[in-house]
Enzyme design. Structure first.
Site, mmCIF file in Angstrom:
data_model
loop_
_atom_site.group_PDB
_atom_site.id
_atom_site.type_symbol
_atom_site.label_atom_id
_atom_site.label_comp_id
_atom_site.label_asym_id
_atom_site.label_seq_id
_atom_site.Cartn_x
_atom_site.Cartn_y
_atom_site.Cartn_z
ATOM 1 N N CYS A 68 -104.311 -88.580 -7.140
ATOM 2 C CA CYS A 68 -103.298 -87.679 -7.686
ATOM 3 C C CYS A 68 -102.171 -88.476 -8.329
ATOM 4 O O CYS A 68 -101.892 -89.593 -7.925
ATOM 5 C CB CYS A 68 -102.733 -86.777 -6.590
ATOM 6 S SG CYS A 68 -101.634 -85.504 -7.243
ATOM 7 N N CYS A 72 -96.231 -85.283 -3.550
ATOM 8 C CA CYS A 72 -95.633 -84.222 -2.716
ATOM 9 C C CYS A 72 -95.587 -84.700 -1.258
ATOM 10 O O CYS A 72 -96.636 -85.092 -0.711
ATOM 11 C CB CYS A 72 -96.427 -82.932 -2.826
ATOM 12 S SG CYS A 72 -96.712 -82.433 -4.536
ATOM 13 N N CYS A 75 -98.124 -83.155 1.320
ATOM 14 C CA CYS A 75 -99.519 -83.001 0.897
ATOM 15 C C CYS A 75 -100.510 -83.200 2.054
ATOM 16 O O CYS A 75 -100.437 -84.180 2.786
ATOM 17 C CB CYS A 75 -99.849 -83.986 -0.218
ATOM 18 S SG CYS A 75 -101.538 -83.784 -0.822
HETATM 19 C C1 LIG Z 1 -103.965 -80.215 -2.017
HETATM 20 S S1 LIG Z 1 -103.504 -79.374 -3.464
HETATM 21 C C2 LIG Z 1 -104.636 -79.972 -4.679
HETATM 22 C C3 LIG Z 1 -104.464 -79.364 -6.039
HETATM 23 C C4 LIG Z 1 -103.277 -79.819 -6.876
HETATM 24 N N1 LIG Z 1 -103.026 -81.188 -6.785
HETATM 25 C C5 LIG Z 1 -102.046 -78.994 -6.542
HETATM 26 O O1 LIG Z 1 -101.119 -79.507 -5.937
HETATM 27 O O2 LIG Z 1 -102.065 -77.820 -6.875
HETATM 28 C C6 LIG Z 1 -104.124 -77.706 -3.180
HETATM 29 C C7 LIG Z 1 -103.058 -76.715 -2.727
HETATM 30 O O3 LIG Z 1 -102.652 -77.062 -1.421
HETATM 31 C C8 LIG Z 1 -101.250 -76.914 -1.331
HETATM 32 N N2 LIG Z 1 -100.750 -77.756 -0.230
HETATM 33 C C9 LIG Z 1 -100.656 -79.087 -0.209
HETATM 34 N N3 LIG Z 1 -100.159 -79.519 0.960
HETATM 35 C C10 LIG Z 1 -99.930 -78.415 1.716
HETATM 36 C C11 LIG Z 1 -99.434 -78.201 3.037
HETATM 37 N N4 LIG Z 1 -99.047 -79.203 3.820
HETATM 38 N N5 LIG Z 1 -99.353 -76.935 3.494
HETATM 39 C C12 LIG Z 1 -99.758 -75.880 2.714
HETATM 40 N N6 LIG Z 1 -100.243 -76.027 1.472
HETATM 41 C C13 LIG Z 1 -100.327 -77.273 0.967
HETATM 42 C C14 LIG Z 1 -100.765 -77.337 -2.713
HETATM 43 O O4 LIG Z 1 -99.473 -76.919 -2.999
HETATM 44 C C15 LIG Z 1 -101.798 -76.709 -3.612
HETATM 45 O O5 LIG Z 1 -101.438 -75.388 -3.942
HETATM 46 S S1 SF4 Z 2 -100.136 -81.254 -3.276
HETATM 47 FE FE1 SF4 Z 2 -101.077 -83.281 -3.036
HETATM 48 S S2 SF4 Z 2 -102.741 -83.266 -4.434
HETATM 49 FE FE2 SF4 Z 2 -101.405 -81.600 -5.084
HETATM 50 S S3 SF4 Z 2 -99.958 -82.477 -6.546
HETATM 51 FE FE3 SF4 Z 2 -99.024 -82.703 -4.600
HETATM 52 S S4 SF4 Z 2 -99.617 -84.752 -3.931
HETATM 53 FE FE4 SF4 Z 2 -101.009 -84.154 -5.530
#
Ligand SMILES: C[S@@+](CC[C@H](N)C(=O)[O-])C[C@H]1O[C@@H](n2cnc3c(N)ncnc32)[C@H](O)[C@@H]1O
Ligand code: SF4
Length: 346
Positions: A68, A72, A75
């Site tokens: 990525c 975040c 994440c």
């Molecule tokens: C892991 S991300 C991957 C896709 C993309 N990178 C994104 O951020 O949309 C998939 C979804 O999981 C959410 N997400 C990530 N970490 C999270 C957490 N700790 N609790 C709940 N949702 C989470 C993100 O905001 C996103 O909507």
């Molecule tokens: S939630 Fe994780 S995978 Fe999605 S943009 Fe943020 S750092 Fe990247």
């Protein structure tokens, strides 16, 4: 005489093996010669209870990359490997899933547009819609790497594009880590919203509610963007991903209480497209496939992998997915998910 001795010997070994197994609860492996090998303790995988029921993988989330460009802080699917399957293997797995009953595929990550500048993703999207004829093909993305040319090439094959946005305050996005360099996350969001309209793709928004945005009122901005669904997640902790040993993130400071989450929902009750997802709903109501096409069981608050569907098939691997079909239906997992069936005003 020799034959008789051999028979008595194998009978005694079998009896001993049976007694040992009963007494100690450990597996005792017979060797090719009929002697007993050292008892093997059950592995973590063997201890996990496989589900006895046959589960249909009607809706699957395939996180084909962990890479990525954002950082975040909360994440829960982090860059622990840089592995991505060769495209022909990924397609083989998708075909197996279709044969097992898959109707909806969602591509996620990591950032799904990062690998081969979105062409790997585009080819899988095309394959699922055109070759496998899946009713619904969707993507969840941070939105930062999407180009208009991608929509021109692949937009026809995509039903829904979800873009993650946790705040309508650019500074809050930066504190969360949702951003790269000087680029504006919100400008991207609006740009993609317009492309979705122009290329006839249903537009969706995902937001993670955490300590930094929990007091925000997003009613006005969400209403103006008018997504088909606004998924609102309570920030979730997953051991080994965003908490505990070997994790690449420490998300504890982002966690909010159930009451805080409820207050956020109450503040936004006028937003009709809002779909709330508490921690409990999220843990066992998703079928998640990782970059090796292994199902990830999140029930214990960490991601325990099954074997790969490419090695053992879908039916065997899914027993270890921890997926709760009832919870999936309860959270409204099955909805009108193909763009043909949505009454969208383009
Ligand atoms: C892991 S991300 C991957 C896709 C993309 N990178 C994104 O951020 O949309 C998939 C979804 O999981 C959410 N997400 C990530 N970490 C999270 C957490 N700790 N609790 C709940 N949702 C989470 C993100 O905001 C996103 O909507
Ligand atoms: S939630 Fe994780 S995978 Fe999605 S943009 Fe943020 S750092 Fe990247």
């Amino acid at each position: 005489m020799q034959m008789c001795f051999k028979n008595v010997h194998s009978f005694v070994s079998a009896l001993l093996r049976w007694i040992l197994m009963r007494v100690s609860g450990v597996l005792v492996q017979p060797t090719p010669l009929g002697r007993m090998s050292r008892p093997k303790t059950r592995t973590k995988e063997q201890k996990k209870e496989p589900s006895a029921q046959l589960t249909t993988p009607s809706s699957v989330n395939y996180h084909f990359t962990r890479q990525c460009n954002y950082k975040c802080g909360f994440c829960f699917h982090t860059a622990k490997t840089s592995f991505v399957l060769p495209i022909e293997e990924a397609k083989r797995g998708l075909r197996l899933l279709k044969e097992a009953g898959m109707e909806k595929i969602n591509f996620s990550g990591g950032e799904p547009f990062i690998h081969e500048r979105g062409n790997f993703l585009g080819e899988l999207v095309r394959y699922c819609k055109q070759d496998l004829q899946l009713p619904s093909v969707s993507i969840v993305s941070n939105g930062s790497l999407i180009k208009e040319t991608w929509f021109q090439k692949y937009g026809d094959y995509l039903d829904i594009l979800a873009v993650s946005c946790d705040s309508f305050n650019e500074d809050t996005n930066k504190v969360i880590g949702r951003g790269q360099g000087k680029k504006s996350h919100l400008d991207n969001l609006h740009k993609i919203h317009n492309w979705c309209r122009d290329y006839r793709v249903a537009f969706k928004i995902n937001s993670v509610i955490n300590t930094y945005n929990v007091d925000e009122d997003m009613t006005e901005q969400i209403t103006a963007l008018n997504p088909v669904r606004w998924k609102v997640f309570q920030c979730l902790i997953i051991e080994g991903e965003n908490a505990g040993e070997n994790s690449l993130r420490e998300a504890e400071k982002f966690v909010i209480s159930d009451q805080q989450f409820q207050d956020f929902l109450d503040r936004h009750q006028s937003v009709e497209c809002l779909v709330p997802e508490s921690n409990q709903k999220m843990r066992d109501s998703y079928l998640i496939l990782d970059e090796y096409m292994r199902f990830l069981d999140c029930r214990e608050g960490r991601k325990d992998p099954s074997k790969s569907i490419l090695d053992v098939g879908v039916e065997e691997a899914i027993k270890f997915s921890g997926f709760d079909e009832k919870m999936f239906l309860k959270r409204g997992g099955k909805y009108v998910w193909s763009k043909e069936e949505m009454k969208l005003e383009w």
